[in-house]
Design a protein around this motif. Structure first.
Motif, PDB file in Angstrom:
ATOM      1  N   HIS B  45     -59.831  21.947  41.871  1.00  0.00           N
ATOM      2  CA  HIS B  45     -60.531  21.097  40.909  1.00  0.00           C
ATOM      3  C   HIS B  45     -61.564  21.893  40.118  1.00  0.00           C
ATOM      4  N   VAL B  49     -58.286  20.002  35.403  1.00  0.00           N
ATOM      5  CA  VAL B  49     -58.698  18.636  35.093  1.00  0.00           C
ATOM      6  C   VAL B  49     -57.519  17.719  35.385  1.00  0.00           C
ATOM      7  N   GLY B 277     -62.995  10.324  42.526  1.00  0.00           N
ATOM      8  CA  GLY B 277     -63.149  11.607  41.857  1.00  0.00           C
ATOM      9  C   GLY B 277     -61.889  12.444  41.800  1.00  0.00           C
ATOM     10  N   ASP B 280     -60.236  12.804  36.767  1.00  0.00           N
ATOM     11  CA  ASP B 280     -61.415  12.971  35.928  1.00  0.00           C
ATOM     12  C   ASP B 280     -61.378  12.053  34.727  1.00  0.00           C
ATOM     13  N   TYR B 553     -64.253   8.122  32.082  1.00  0.00           N
ATOM     14  CA  TYR B 553     -64.269   9.480  32.640  1.00  0.00           C
ATOM     15  C   TYR B 553     -65.399   9.637  33.633  1.00  0.00           C
ATOM     16  N   SER B 554     -65.142  10.574  34.532  1.00  0.00           N
ATOM     17  CA  SER B 554     -66.127  10.833  35.583  1.00  0.00           C
ATOM     18  C   SER B 554     -66.649  12.236  35.397  1.00  0.00           C
ATOM     19  N   SER B 556     -67.950  14.049  37.689  1.00  0.00           N
ATOM     20  CA  SER B 556     -68.082  14.718  38.991  1.00  0.00           C
ATOM     21  C   SER B 556     -67.698  16.186  38.920  1.00  0.00           C
ATOM     22  N   HIS B 557     -66.636  16.490  38.140  1.00  0.00           N
ATOM     23  CA  HIS B 557     -66.192  17.887  38.080  1.00  0.00           C
ATOM     24  C   HIS B 557     -66.324  18.481  36.692  1.00  0.00           C
ATOM     25  N   TRP B 558     -66.120  17.637  35.684  1.00  0.00           N
ATOM     26  CA  TRP B 558     -66.165  18.133  34.320  1.00  0.00           C
ATOM     27  C   TRP B 558     -67.080  17.243  33.499  1.00  0.00           C
TER      28      TRP B 558
END
Lengths: 336, 595, 330
Positions: B45, B49, B277, B280, B553-554, B556-558
């Motif tokens: 991750h 994406v 999560g 994304d 969209y989240s 958390s990563h992007w």
């Protein structure tokens, strides 16, 4: 040694109350004695035999004792009895023909049974084969499944297996009821053979068929409505019965070879009483042709002659009316 | 034999049990990626994406001509168009072409950018095959003539020829066809014409139906077959992409190495995947998601940093207009007053508030989308437009001589938000005295009902967002009406048989639009006004609400997802076909940075 | 023995023929035009639509007379060419099924077998004592009556979404590829646990109830009474009863295993597990008649093979059938 039953009471628990199937029964069976228990359906003979062996869920021992070889049998305690069953006492059940597990070979069933008594099959196999041979079975039945055998063969196998550990007491419950006459004879002879060879010490043969008992038993015990009516040697019962019930039983048997053109077979009028609420006094009195006022009181099972027990005021030693005793004729017996 | 039976049976059972796990694993493992050249890599991750909301069946086709069956990314990541359209700013953006204009009403000249490379299988190190030239553009255009099954074959009626000199392409037309050509410019991707590595040697059947599993394309990503499976389609970033060199676009480049778009299932799975999560960017319709969005600035934290394009209702950009579509060839729908009664009876705000919890907007009576606001003829709307009024509905119903027939309203079973909307509409209609019934047949049956013209009312949202309402009215007025309307135009059967001469007039106006130059704004607006008036007067469709371009969209990563308040990030966050390749989603993705 | 099997095989072949004919016929009798639905995907203009329709009409074989299509289908079966799927176009049906069948197999077969063993043991335990019976039997009714999807959603929600103990969807994580490596296997098993549990718990209820009834019946039999009369410990009687009671359960097991190919639709939908159940669902809702035919064919074959296997196994395992087949040797 022997079997001694004192005042045994076995009742069935039902929703309506207790059915007094075996009500205060006392007798003994000596070593070497083949005692036949006779009586009509519902008299309690099967309950007596099976109850001594194993009380099923509905039966309840209400009183009395059973002693085998001087040791009291704890028939109310299933677990304790397990140690004695098959070793000291054994049974050939009424359903012997279906008593074998259809999905196991004969030898497997035997092996498993012996294992429960800590006996190794390999140690017994010779004796087993010999006994099978005795009853006329080839040893190849060991490898077969019950479904591959006929009814008679299965019964014989069950007889052999049940007596394999030489029990003191063998109870044989209706073992001839489903057989033809010649097989009945063979089975009867087997019982005698087993006793003679010492495979079993004493035998209780339960049946409604007096003719078979006449052939094989030493003594015959006649039961009626949960109580004992008469016990004597087979000969006496057949030829000189004292209890009116026994007399009527014997006289109702047809004679072989005799033709009656103008006589109707006499039977016994009426039906046995309900054991749920049995009548006071002698249970046969309402069907008995010789009933009198005393019969409203229960007669004791007295020994009126050596080895001959009767429960009837007519014969009882303590009977007041000796005239009645003298007046009552000795009924004709059928052939022994 | 029997003594051993016990162990034998258990043994067999144990073997079967173990085998039933091992055999499938083996089978899955060895049959899945037959094209792996090098050992695959599990995508982390940190560099990938994940998205969802596009595909409902496993990815098997990457042929841009197989419209409707190709996997996500075929248009946009792989194949690109000459121009892009940004519905938010209502502007066209030169993409593969760096300029284009009409030199006369029947001649169009465009110049292709230099340095666009045809690339394949970047993941496995096989890269540049050749360069895109004007010949590829000509090839793509001329396929309209040589392949009658291609999805833009109607262009053949307009185009007489196309020639290329280097990267300059001149297209000559039989007659003015401004709209058709405009559609081509931003909707139809350019195909490789090479006979060696491209589609130059493909016959028509292959062009229309081949899976194209080893695509040679020009876009910012390349297909990663090793990681593509029944759950997802994966792409590797293409380092050879031309976009990074274009200053006027902001030198867009992707900061992630991989992108995986996953196959959809049921709502609860999609919602959980998104909330935990694993995903994304979710382009699913997740009813109630509004409750989880922080009303403040983008990236605000409530639940895993969820945000949408707008911080307030309707939260989502509009994607298309939803029509309550009457079947004009049947009574009582053919009666104008009946349609007026229905239009006035529908309580749009209830649908918006209750069914969609404010994730959509109620529509303008013309049905033109918010981005097309400037085209709306407000005077006509004031004069002829309908609005929610039970009194008007009842009055119109009386005028219609409604005989009390029951009408059915259909949508495919399982499309729950539409089903709920229909139930609300049925209640509204019953409230004014119209006997209505909801019908939820299977997708196949509903489709044949519409195409065969046996339905009464249906919910339809075929008019998608575009630069101007041309295709909106095209869909509404196209003639002739066939016995089986297999194209998704004029499903309501607005033709002479049902409304008389005005149908022909409307279609003639639409064709006029095509013939009018894009630059003649006043003339075009006049035509639009006329079309809107006809629409409002005759109610061929009853627009109810705008379906959203669902996108949540989240962070958390992007992070740096599109947002209405974020300068330089007002791009479309939608991966659907028709958006990823045609609108500004690629530019949106180029803004993403790792959280 | 040979005659018995020959007769069985010919009956199976006849059944297969009838079943396949029905399998071929039913999708064609369903309402809706599959070609229309298929073409809708292409969003083509009328001219292009006409061309594509003509092309696909021929490509899918609809231009042939029905009896010819029927014979082609049989020919296809023998070459294991089940046509091309419309929903998963252009993937052939056999490939689509092949891609999905193993997920279902890996899920259902262990679940059925484990449920069988554990359920049988539970049922046998219930038959031992009234106390156990009064708790195990109602519990079994409760769990066997639980809907698969509800229980699956509970597991997915609590163990997956809320407490994050196990993954709650898909057969493997996004970004992983199904290849024969330890990472994938671990990932696969991690995703496999919840769907497996959701099936296992409910299935065992049914087996427990059945076994409990069968054992009670066996415990009432004459051989059980005789053993008890001869003082056998309850263990031996139970063992005999269990071995006899399990024989009818075997039939049930074979049938359950035979129908695993039909997949468990609701479980696969709740967990988004790419198995055959999903295939069925997609095929039916999208009028993909070729996929429907192929998937149902699989079920036919599975059921027939399972029945045949159980016929053989039963003969081996239950001496009563073997003997009645050969004729008793008095």
């Amino acid at each position: 040694m022997s079997l001694r039953v004192e005042g045994l009471k076995i009742y069935y628990r039902t929703l309506y109350g207790d059915v007094k199937a075996v009500d205060d029964v006392s007798f003994t069976v000596d070593d070497g004695e083949i005692m036949g228990i006779a009586g009509e359906s519902g008299c309690g003979k099967s309950t007596l035999g099976n109850g001594i062996m194993r009380l099923d869920g509905r039966m309840r021992k209400v009183g009395g004792t059973v002693e085998l070889d001087g040791v009291e049998l704890p028939i109310g305690d299933d677990r304790a009895m397990d140690r004695l069953r098959y070793k000291e006492l054994s049974i050939i059940p009424q359903y012997a023909m279906s008593a074998l597990n259809p999905t196991r070979r004969i030898r497997t069933i035997t092996r498993d049974l012996l294992k429960t008594k800590k006996v190794r099959y390999s140690a017994e196999i010779e004796e087993f084969r010999r006994r099978l041979d005795l009853v006329g079975l080839d040893e190849k039945v060991l490898r077969q499944y019950p479904i591959e055998l006929s009814g008679g063969m299965k019964q014989r196998i069950v007889m052999v297996i049940s007596t394999l550990l030489n029990p003191s007491l063998l109870i044989a419950d209706e073992i001839t009821s489903a057989l033809d006459v010649s097989t009945q004879r063979a089975v009867g002879e087997m019982i005698i053979e087993f006793r003679d060879r010492g495979y079993v010490k004493s035998v209780m043969v339960i049946t409604h068929d007096l003719s078979i008992l006449a052939q094989i038993s030493t003594t015959i015990l006649v039961m009626y409505a949960g109580k004992l009516a008469e016990k004597a040697s087979a000969d006496t019962i057949i030829n000189a019965p004292l209890h009116p019930y026994t007399q009527l039983l014997i006289s109702s048997l047809p004679e072989v070879g005799v033709r009656y053109e103008d006589r109707v077979l006499s039977g016994i009028v009426g039906t046995p009483p309900s054991l749920l609420d049995p009548p006071e006094g002698c249970r046969f009195h309402d069907r008995c042709p010789f009933a009198f006022e005393r019969c409203h009181e229960e007669p004791p099972f007295d020994e009126v002659a050596p080895g001959h027990f009767v429960a009837c005021w007519l014969r009882s030693k303590s009977s007041v009316s000796a005239d009645a005793a003298a007046a009552a004729p000795v009924a004709d017996g059928g052939e022994g | 034999m029997f003594a051993r039976k016990k162990k034998g049976f258990l043994g067999v059972a144990a073997v079967v049990l173990a085998g039933s796990l091992v055999v499938p694993l083996l089978a899955i493992g060895t049959t899945a990626s037959a094209t792996t050249v090098r050992p695959h890599v599990t995508l982390s991750h940190a560099n990938t994406v994940f998205s969802s909301g596009v595909m409902y069946s496993p990815p098997t086709v990457w042929n841009p001509n197989a419209q409707g069956s190709f996997a996500t990314g075929t248009e946009g990541f792989l194949y690109e168009t000459l121009f892009l359209y940004n519905p938010i700013t209502n502007k066209y953006i030169p993409w593969l072409a760096n300029s284009g204009k009409w030199t006369s009403t029947t001649k169009y000249v465009l110049t292709l950018r230099g340095g666009i490379k045809w690339v394949s299988d970047v993941a496995n190190g096989q890269a540049v095959k050749g360069f895109m030239t004007g010949a590829d553009v000509v090839f793509t255009i001329m396929l309209a003539k040589t392949d009658p099954g291609i999805y833009y074959s109607n262009l053949a009626n307009d185009v007489s020829g196309a020639t290329a000199v280097g990267n300059t392409v001149t297209v000559t037309f039989k007659h003015p066809a401004a709209e058709d050509w405009q559609s081509f410019l931003y909707q139809d991707p350019i195909l490789p014409s090479s006979s060696v590595y491209g589609m130059g040697d493909w016959n028509n059947a292959e062009l229309n139906t081949d899976a194209n599993a080893a695509p040679v394309a020009s876009g910012p990503m390349s297909l990663d077959s090793a990681n593509t499976n029944s759950e997802e389609v994966c792409y590797t970033t293409n380092p050879n992409w031309w976009g990074a060199n274009v200053k006027s676009l902001g030198n867009p480049s992707f900061k992630f190495g991989h992108w995986c778009d996953t196959v959809n299932s049921s709502n609860n799975v999609e919602l959980t995947d998104f909330l935990t999560g694993a995903i994304d960017l979710s382009n699913n319709f997740l009813p109630g998601i509004a409750a989880l969005i922080h009303a403040a600035s983008p990236g605000g934290s409530t639940y895993g940093n969820i945000s949408t394009y707008y911080p307030r209702p309707p939260y989502m950009l509009s994607a298309n207009t939803v029509w309550l579509e009457p079947n004009l060839s049947k009574k009582p729908m053919s009666n104008l007053y009946f349609r007026k009664a229905v239009a006035a009876a529908v309580n749009e705000s209830q649908i918006v508030n209750v069914d969609y919890t404010n994730l959509v907007d109620a529509s303008n009576p013309t049905g033109l989308m918010p981005s097309q606001k400037s085209y709306i003829d407000t005077a006509a709307v004031k004069q002829y437009g309908f609005s929610f009024s039970k009194a008007t509905a009842k009055a119109d119903l009386k005028k219609s001589n409604y005989k009390g027939q029951t009408v059915t309203i259909e949508c495919p079973a399982g499309w729950t938000d539409w089903m709920a909307a229909i139930n609300l509409i049925v209640k509204d209609l019953k409230g004014v005295g119209i006997k209505a019934e909801a019908l939820f047949p299977s997708y196949a049956t509903r489709t044949s009902d519409i195409e065969d013209g046996t339905y009464d009312f249906a919910i339809d949202n075929n008019a998608s967002i575009a630069a101007d309402p041309y295709n909106y009215f095209y869909r509404m007025f196209r003639l002739p009406v066939q016995k089986v309307q297999s194209a998704q135009d004029n499903w309501e059967r607005f033709d002479a048989a049902t409304v008389g001469g005005v149908a022909g007039k409307a279609w003639a106006l639409v064709k006029d639009l095509n013939a009018t130059a894009m630059t003649a704004k006043t003339a075009r607006q006049a035509i639009f006004n006329k079309l809107e008036t006809i629409e409002l007067q005759y109610l061929p469709e009853i627009p109810v609400w705008y379906n959203g371009a669902w996108a949540q969209y989240s962070a958390s990563h992007w992070k740096h997802w599109p947002h209405s308040t974020a300068k330089g990030d007002q791009y479309t966050p939608v991966m659907w076909a028709g958006w990823l390749g045609q609108m500004t989603t690629v530019l949106a993705l180029a803004q993403l940075a790792h959280s | 023995m040979r005659r018995y099997f020959l007769k069985k095989i010919s009956i199976y072949l006849l059944t297969f023929w009838v079943a396949v004919t029905i399998d071929w016929g039913i999708p064609r009798l369903m309402p809706g035009n599959p070609l229309q639905v298929f073409l809708l995907k292409f969003r083509a203009q009328p001219d292009a639509a006409k061309y594509l329709q003509a092309y696909f009409y021929k490509a899918f074989g609809f231009n042939e007379p029905l009896w010819k299509q029927y014979l082609y289908y049989w020919d296809g079966i023998f070459h294991w060419n089940l046509g091309v799927s419309m929903f998963y176009y252009p993937t052939p049906v056999a490939t689509v099924i092949g891609q999905h069948i193993f997920y279902t197999m890996g899920l259902l077969v262990p679940a059925i077998i484990c449920a069988y063993f554990v359920g049988n043991r539970l049922g046998a335990m219930a038959a031992r004592r009234k106390v156990l019976d009064n708790s195990i039997l109602p519990a079994s009714y409760l769990i066997s009556g639980t809907p698969y999807q509800w229980f699956a959603m509970l597991l997915a929600f609590f163990l997956g979404a809320l407490w994050h103990l196990l993954p709650e969807s898909n057969a493997f994580a996004f970004g992983t590829t199904p290849v024969w490596t330890w990472t994938f296997i671990g990932n696969f098993l991690e995703h496999w646990i919840l769907p497996f549990l959701s099936l296992f718990f409910i299935m065992l209820g049914g087996w427990a109830i059945g076994m409990r009834n069968l054992i009670i019946y066996e415990l009432e039999s004459d051989y059980a009474h005789w053993l008890q009369m001869l003082g056998s410990p309850a263990r031996l009687v139970r063992r005999y009863a269990y071995r006899n009671a399990v024989l009818p359960q075997l039939t049930g097991l074979a049938l359950a295993l035979g129908t695993f190919v039909a997949g468990q639709i609701v479980t696969e939908i709740v967990f988004n597990y790419q198995g055959v159940g999903l295939l069925f669902f997609n095929a039916i809702t999208n009028s993909d008649i070729f996929l429907m035919q192929g998937a149902f064919l699989l079920v036919i074959i599975g059921v027939l093979v399972a029945n045949f296997v159980i016929d053989i196994v039963y003969v081996l395992v239950d001496p009563r059938t073997r003997v009645s087949m050969m004729g008793a040797e008095g």
